[in-house]
Motif scaffolding. Sequence first.
Motif, PDB file in Angstrom:
ATOM      1  N   GLN A 123       0.818  -1.203   0.000  1.00  0.00           N
ATOM      2  CA  GLN A 123       0.000   0.000   0.000  1.00  0.00           C
ATOM      3  C   GLN A 123       0.859   1.264   0.000  1.00  0.00           C
ATOM      4  N   ALA A 124       2.040   1.193   0.579  1.00  0.00           N
ATOM      5  CA  ALA A 124       2.954   2.336   0.547  1.00  0.00           C
ATOM      6  C   ALA A 124       3.420   2.621  -0.878  1.00  0.00           C
ATOM      7  N   VAL A 125       3.635   1.571  -1.655  1.00  0.00           N
ATOM      8  CA  VAL A 125       4.001   1.762  -3.062  1.00  0.00           C
ATOM      9  C   VAL A 125       2.879   2.506  -3.783  1.00  0.00           C
ATOM     10  N   GLY A 126       1.646   2.083  -3.543  1.00  0.00           N
ATOM     11  CA  GLY A 126       0.511   2.725  -4.191  1.00  0.00           C
ATOM     12  C   GLY A 126       0.354   4.185  -3.823  1.00  0.00           C
ATOM     13  N   ALA A 127       0.763   4.539  -2.603  1.00  0.00           N
ATOM     14  CA  ALA A 127       0.602   5.911  -2.131  1.00  0.00           C
ATOM     15  C   ALA A 127       1.827   6.782  -2.389  1.00  0.00           C
ATOM     16  N   ASP A 128       2.907   6.203  -2.886  1.00  0.00           N
ATOM     17  CA  ASP A 128       4.130   6.976  -3.127  1.00  0.00           C
ATOM     18  C   ASP A 128       3.877   8.048  -4.184  1.00  0.00           C
TER      19      ASP A 128
ATOM     20  N   THR B 252      -5.332  -8.375  -5.177  1.00  0.00           N
ATOM     21  CA  THR B 252      -6.723  -8.724  -5.445  1.00  0.00           C
ATOM     22  C   THR B 252      -7.662  -8.079  -4.436  1.00  0.00           C
ATOM     23  N   VAL B 253      -7.316  -8.191  -3.161  1.00  0.00           N
ATOM     24  CA  VAL B 253      -8.142  -7.610  -2.104  1.00  0.00           C
ATOM     25  C   VAL B 253      -8.220  -6.093  -2.250  1.00  0.00           C
ATOM     26  N   ASP B 254      -7.082  -5.455  -2.478  1.00  0.00           N
ATOM     27  CA  ASP B 254      -7.056  -3.995  -2.586  1.00  0.00           C
ATOM     28  C   ASP B 254      -7.816  -3.514  -3.821  1.00  0.00           C
ATOM     29  N   ALA B 255      -7.672  -4.238  -4.936  1.00  0.00           N
ATOM     30  CA  ALA B 255      -8.376  -3.851  -6.156  1.00  0.00           C
ATOM     31  C   ALA B 255      -9.888  -3.975  -5.998  1.00  0.00           C
ATOM     32  N   ALA B 256     -10.327  -5.009  -5.281  1.00  0.00           N
ATOM     33  CA  ALA B 256     -11.759  -5.212  -5.063  1.00  0.00           C
ATOM     34  C   ALA B 256     -12.345  -4.172  -4.117  1.00  0.00           C
ATOM     35  N   GLN B 257     -11.574  -3.795  -3.119  1.00  0.00           N
ATOM     36  CA  GLN B 257     -12.069  -2.849  -2.115  1.00  0.00           C
ATOM     37  C   GLN B 257     -11.943  -1.391  -2.555  1.00  0.00           C
ATOM     38  N   ASN B 258     -11.003  -1.120  -3.455  1.00  0.00           N
ATOM     39  CA  ASN B 258     -10.761   0.256  -3.882  1.00  0.00           C
ATOM     40  C   ASN B 258     -10.623   0.339  -5.407  1.00  0.00           C
ATOM     41  N   PRO B 259     -11.650  -0.035  -6.137  1.00  0.00           N
ATOM     42  CA  PRO B 259     -11.532  -0.113  -7.600  1.00  0.00           C
ATOM     43  C   PRO B 259     -11.239   1.231  -8.272  1.00  0.00           C
ATOM     44  N   ASN B 260     -11.644   2.323  -7.661  1.00  0.00           N
ATOM     45  CA  ASN B 260     -11.457   3.635  -8.296  1.00  0.00           C
ATOM     46  C   ASN B 260     -10.071   4.232  -8.056  1.00  0.00           C
ATOM     47  N   THR B 261      -9.369   3.753  -7.045  1.00  0.00           N
ATOM     48  CA  THR B 261      -8.063   4.322  -6.725  1.00  0.00           C
ATOM     49  C   THR B 261      -6.923   3.326  -6.865  1.00  0.00           C
ATOM     50  N   PHE B 262      -7.246   2.068  -7.102  1.00  0.00           N
ATOM     51  CA  PHE B 262      -6.204   1.040  -7.181  1.00  0.00           C
ATOM     52  C   PHE B 262      -5.287   1.322  -8.369  1.00  0.00           C
ATOM     53  N   ASN B 263      -3.973   1.307  -8.126  1.00  0.00           N
ATOM     54  CA  ASN B 263      -3.016   1.714  -9.164  1.00  0.00           C
ATOM     55  C   ASN B 263      -1.770   0.834  -9.234  1.00  0.00           C
ATOM     56  N   LEU B 264      -1.870  -0.422  -8.793  1.00  0.00           N
ATOM     57  CA  LEU B 264      -0.702  -1.286  -8.692  1.00  0.00           C
ATOM     58  C   LEU B 264      -0.764  -2.461  -9.666  1.00  0.00           C
ATOM     59  N   ILE B 265       0.416  -3.020  -9.944  1.00  0.00           N
ATOM     60  CA  ILE B 265       0.506  -4.197 -10.803  1.00  0.00           C
ATOM     61  C   ILE B 265       1.764  -4.977 -10.441  1.00  0.00           C
ATOM     62  N   GLN B 266       1.682  -6.279 -10.552  1.00  0.00           N
ATOM     63  CA  GLN B 266       2.861  -7.121 -10.306  1.00  0.00           C
ATOM     64  C   GLN B 266       3.581  -7.337 -11.637  1.00  0.00           C
TER      65      GLN B 266
ATOM     66  N   GLN C  14       3.745   0.725  -9.329  1.00  0.00           N
ATOM     67  CA  GLN C  14       2.580   1.449  -9.823  1.00  0.00           C
ATOM     68  C   GLN C  14       2.412   1.223 -11.333  1.00  0.00           C
ATOM     69  N   LYS C  15       1.176   1.166 -11.772  1.00  0.00           N
ATOM     70  CA  LYS C  15       0.909   0.992 -13.201  1.00  0.00           C
ATOM     71  C   LYS C  15       1.484   2.153 -14.013  1.00  0.00           C
ATOM     72  N   ALA C  16       1.477   3.339 -13.439  1.00  0.00           N
ATOM     73  CA  ALA C  16       1.993   4.513 -14.149  1.00  0.00           C
ATOM     74  C   ALA C  16       3.479   4.377 -14.438  1.00  0.00           C
ATOM     75  N   LEU C  17       4.201   3.705 -13.549  1.00  0.00           N
ATOM     76  CA  LEU C  17       5.637   3.512 -13.772  1.00  0.00           C
ATOM     77  C   LEU C  17       5.853   2.579 -14.965  1.00  0.00           C
ATOM     78  N   VAL C  18       5.018   1.574 -15.089  1.00  0.00           N
ATOM     79  CA  VAL C  18       5.094   0.656 -16.229  1.00  0.00           C
ATOM     80  C   VAL C  18       4.803   1.403 -17.532  1.00  0.00           C
ATOM     81  N   GLN C  19       3.809   2.255 -17.493  1.00  0.00           N
ATOM     82  CA  GLN C  19       3.390   2.964 -18.700  1.00  0.00           C
ATOM     83  C   GLN C  19       4.368   4.065 -19.110  1.00  0.00           C
ATOM     84  N   ASN C  20       4.870   4.795 -18.121  1.00  0.00           N
ATOM     85  CA  ASN C  20       5.664   5.987 -18.426  1.00  0.00           C
ATOM     86  C   ASN C  20       7.168   5.776 -18.369  1.00  0.00           C
ATOM     87  N   HIS C  21       7.612   4.821 -17.564  1.00  0.00           N
ATOM     88  CA  HIS C  21       9.047   4.595 -17.400  1.00  0.00           C
ATOM     89  C   HIS C  21       9.358   3.096 -17.358  1.00  0.00           C
TER      90      HIS C  21
END
Length: 404
Positions: A136-141, A156-170, A290-297
């Motif tokens: 969760q710290a990665v997501g909030a960085d 999975t748990v975080d994506a289900a509970q916070n679908p509008n703000t979830f921004n992580l990927i393995q 973060q997904k943004a890191l995958v997309q942008n860098h």
Amino acid sequence: MQSRRHEGERTPRLAGGLTRSGKTRTELARSCVKATASTSGLNRIHRQSARLLVSTRVFAVSLVIAILATAGATSAFFLTVYTPSSGKQVVGVTRYVGGLTTDEAPAYVPQAEGYYLQNGIDVTPVILSGTSAAVQAVGADKTGYAFALGDLLDLTVDAAQNPNTFNLIQVASTGRVNPVGVLFLTSSGIHGPKDLIGKTIGSPFGSLSFRMFSAFLTLEGISPSQLTIQNIGFSALQDALLGKKVDAIVQFASASGSLQINAAKLGETVNFFKLSDFGMPPIGSGIVVQKALVQNHPDVVKAIVNATLNGYYLCIKNPQQCAQDFVNINASFDYNGTFSDWQSSLIFEVGYNATTIGNLTPLKFGWMNATTVQGIVKASTQIFNLTATVDPTTLYTDQFVQQP
């Protein structure tokens, strides 16, 4: 008994460390975020697993806010730096760590062996309490230049509970086995789940181990009110068990190695059972960004994955050097205990050893097939009674690894 560094204490930086030959590397111009993981905030266990998950999420989020009030203000300052000797640009990256424990050894090997710098990144670890808090710290960085060793279950748990703000990927796999276990002294009389009723259990609230244990109790038909669970940080778990302040502890089963060594000094023996022995699924351990890191860098993600997987590869092929690298950086740990723990990690977490890894390369070791990902997401949804549907393809990408 070995003394373990507290969760909030900073580990040495790569830039100021030593190479295996003992030569000092050039100091990089960056500062380090120091974080202390609070262990307060939850003082009771709710009756239902779903309510437990809500409580741990509140705990973890409050922890992240406290950390990133500092991290967000400082990390942007050292986003990129240069090594004075070569002029090569190096990107500053934060690694959120779910506790200073020996199963994290492969992530310290790139620091000790220079893999991070070789891949153009300078990594600063920030120690927290529990894998879930680290993810969760990665997501909030705020900078997005961050990663953690996390798992698909948490995602999975975080994506289900916070679908509008979830921004992580393995972005890579690091283990095939569910690592969580219940560890206890043989003299406690514990043999299986039902023996935990009436006992006192220690586990860090907000951690992956605690989340898994909460769901495990539900599956076993055991109400949390039938036992006492104490919020004890990872660094204090062994002392609590050996001092008989608790009857059992919940953490990665790989800790049984050093625990057995320390218990023998007191004339005791240690036993454990794995949650996977009773139907708990693999958690899908891996590298989370973060997904943004995958997309942008993607170049930065590639560097993180390459350095980290090479660290795991060395630890699989040469456990002795892996343990030594970890101890060289974390002097409060002893070699024998670390080596024993890592040998257990190969069995109870990674799922490979020097023989079974065969001809797999580091990047092939990090690959996970789509069927496995789907299975973990499906099992997590059922176990944690998640109502929202999570698309497995949004939680994992194999673009940075290689299919065997």
